[in-house]
Design an enzyme around this catalytic site. Structure first.
Site, PDB file in Angstrom:
ATOM      1  N   GLU A 212      -1.662  55.911  35.870  1.00  0.00           N
ATOM      2  CA  GLU A 212      -3.066  55.844  35.464  1.00  0.00           C
ATOM      3  C   GLU A 212      -3.969  55.542  36.648  1.00  0.00           C
ATOM      4  OE1 GLU A 212      -1.524  53.033  32.781  1.00  0.00           O
ATOM      5  OE2 GLU A 212      -2.645  53.850  31.098  1.00  0.00           O
TER       6      GLU A 212
ATOM      7  N   CYS B 177      -9.980  52.967  40.845  1.00  0.00           N
ATOM      8  CA  CYS B 177      -8.858  52.024  40.832  1.00  0.00           C
ATOM      9  C   CYS B 177      -7.578  52.848  40.790  1.00  0.00           C
ATOM     10  CB  CYS B 177      -8.973  51.110  39.609  1.00  0.00           C
ATOM     11  SG  CYS B 177      -7.575  50.003  39.413  1.00  0.00           S
TER      12      CYS B 177
ATOM     13  N   CYS C 234       5.682  48.413  37.029  1.00  0.00           N
ATOM     14  CA  CYS C 234       5.671  47.301  37.995  1.00  0.00           C
ATOM     15  C   CYS C 234       6.794  46.329  37.643  1.00  0.00           C
ATOM     16  CB  CYS C 234       4.330  46.559  37.948  1.00  0.00           C
ATOM     17  SG  CYS C 234       4.187  45.271  39.210  1.00  0.00           S
TER      18      CYS C 234
ATOM     19  N   CYS D  29       3.914  39.874  35.658  1.00  0.00           N
ATOM     20  CA  CYS D  29       2.859  38.924  35.297  1.00  0.00           C
ATOM     21  C   CYS D  29       2.699  38.933  33.776  1.00  0.00           C
ATOM     22  CB  CYS D  29       1.542  39.294  35.981  1.00  0.00           C
ATOM     23  SG  CYS D  29       1.691  39.400  37.764  1.00  0.00           S
TER      24      CYS D  29
ATOM     25  N   CYS E 144      -0.188  40.888  31.829  1.00  0.00           N
ATOM     26  CA  CYS E 144      -0.464  42.263  32.265  1.00  0.00           C
ATOM     27  C   CYS E 144       0.396  43.244  31.487  1.00  0.00           C
ATOM     28  CB  CYS E 144      -0.172  42.370  33.756  1.00  0.00           C
ATOM     29  SG  CYS E 144      -0.275  44.054  34.361  1.00  0.00           S
TER      30      CYS E 144
ATOM     31  N   CYS F 147      -8.667  45.684  33.687  1.00  0.00           N
ATOM     32  CA  CYS F 147      -7.631  44.949  34.412  1.00  0.00           C
ATOM     33  C   CYS F 147      -6.557  44.464  33.449  1.00  0.00           C
ATOM     34  CB  CYS F 147      -8.235  43.727  35.099  1.00  0.00           C
ATOM     35  SG  CYS F 147      -9.356  44.152  36.396  1.00  0.00           S
TER      36      CYS F 147
HETATM   37  S1  SF4 Z   1      -0.831  42.209  37.486  1.00  0.00           S
HETATM   38 FE1  SF4 Z   1       0.509  43.757  36.526  1.00  0.00          FE
HETATM   39  S2  SF4 Z   1       0.533  45.490  37.944  1.00  0.00           S
HETATM   40 FE2  SF4 Z   1      -0.265  43.705  39.085  1.00  0.00          FE
HETATM   41  S3  SF4 Z   1       1.545  42.775  40.051  1.00  0.00           S
HETATM   42 FE3  SF4 Z   1       1.297  41.719  38.100  1.00  0.00          FE
HETATM   43  S4  SF4 Z   1       2.604  42.899  36.656  1.00  0.00           S
HETATM   44 FE4  SF4 Z   1       2.303  44.177  38.481  1.00  0.00          FE
END
Ligand code: SF4
Length: 341
Positions: free
Chosen positions: A73, A86, A93, A97, A100, A316
């Site tokens: 994306e 962006c 990933c 986190c 996220c 975000c």
């Molecule tokens: S915020 Fe999301 S995309 Fe960014 S490093 Fe953490 S898990 Fe990965």
């Protein structure tokens, strides 16, 4: 060819009349120029566009890292005098986190340098008729840029090259979850963008809960590499702080943040949590304002960033290919504990 591809953004080299005819014919016969393919555009009421892009596997089949097709994306956000794009640096990933949605995809694969800057080219081309004079690029989409370091830096050198895409380093930002060796490496680069660090907590105990990467690179190490980071005269480090209602948005948290970054040339971006599929709360606006005031009163520049494109899952922490691919429901993350103050 380099100028045509990146400065003029032409993807048909056979039309570049200052190349010799024989070379143009050979290029037409022997080469292909492929940008990421737009699978879908999700248009937000605020004008932002979330692009769902398909990446082909590397046709040569030589590089295992690009052997898989992938969907990623990119978000295009127009405003009065500029557009901000962006872009993603990995498909999915691995950093995990807890706030996220991208983390729920896991890491699918690293992107190549071409796939990283190709996202900017696609977004600029798709909006060519309405482009504003200034373009900003933020590496804040899917992925941790500093865990795909070489490809990211190759792409950035072309984005920042005055003979190519030609953006100023003031208009390009790389954002990291706090990969300390990557920050140390970036510090030595002669050509580099601005640096933003996702802080999101005011103590190790709290940060461990929302960013497991903190167990590997705890705050002391992270802030130590920030202290030795060579800033240019015009530059600040940016600390991003996602405010999760009732978890990390108390006045005590703000005071601890001030103490953590007091000796740095820094600014703080507060990002009220964007509702998604995860079970966290949006912070109360009065608490957001109070949090910001405590930081501002200590002379640290602070901004509240309400993310664009929330209605189309472009904001975000929301990039998780929603409505674009069937995927298993993520396991619910562990409940966040309110820590003793
Ligand atoms: S915020 Fe999301 S995309 Fe960014 S490093 Fe953490 S898990 Fe990965």
């Amino acid at each position: 060819m380099y100028h045509a591809l990146y400065a003029e953004r032409r993807s048909d080299l056979t039309s570049v009349s200052n190349l010799p005819a024989a070379l143009r014919e050979r290029l037409a016969r022997e080469t292909t120029i492929a940008l990421p393919e737009i699978v879908r555009r999700h248009l937000s009421a605020d004008g932002a566009v979330r692009y769902v892009l398909a990446l082909s596997p590397d046709a040569s089949g030589n590089t295992p890292v690009t052997a898989k097709a992938a969907i990623i994306e990119t978000v295009f956000m127009p405003s009065q005098n500029r557009q901000t794009i962006c872009i993603s640096t990995q498909a999915g990933c691995a950093v995990d986190c807890r706030f996220c949605l991208t983390a729920t995809l896991g890491l699918i694969r690293n992107l190549t340098a071409g796939e990283i800057l190709g996202q900017a080219l696609v977004a600029l081309e798709d909006n060519r008729a309405a482009l504003k004079p200034q373009t900003n690029i933020v590496l804040m989409g899917q992925g941790e840029p500093l865990l795909n370091y070489d490809a990211v830096m190759t792409a950035l050198r072309i984005i920042l090259d005055p003979n190519a895409i030609a953006l100023s380093p003031k208009h390009v930002t790389i954002s990291t979850s706090g990969i300390v060796p990557g920050i140390a490496r970036l510090a030595k680069e002669p050509i580099r963008p601005k640096l933003a660090i996702s802080l999101n907590a005011s103590s190790d105990e709290q940060r461990n809960q929302v960013m497991p990467i903190n167990r590997k690179y705890p705050l002391e190490e992270l802030l130590s590499v920030c202290k030795s980071y060579p800033l240019r005269p015009w530059e600040h480090l940016t600390f991003e702080y996602v405010l999760l209602g009732g978890f990390n948005d108390a006045p005590e948290d703000a005071r601890r943040v001030v103490r953590l970054i007091a000796n740095l040339t820094a600014k703080v971006n507060l990002i009220p949590w964007n509702p998604g599929e995860l079970p966290y709360e949006r912070p109360d606006p009065a608490r957001v304002a109070a949090f910001g005031k405590i930081i501002a009163d200590k002379g640290i520049p602070v901004f509240v960033r309400d993310s664009r494109g929330q209605d189309v899952m472009a904001a975000c922490g929301q990039l998780a290919l929603l409505e674009s691919a069937p995927r298993p429901q993520p396991a619910p993350p562990p409940p966040l504990q309110r820590l003793p103050r």
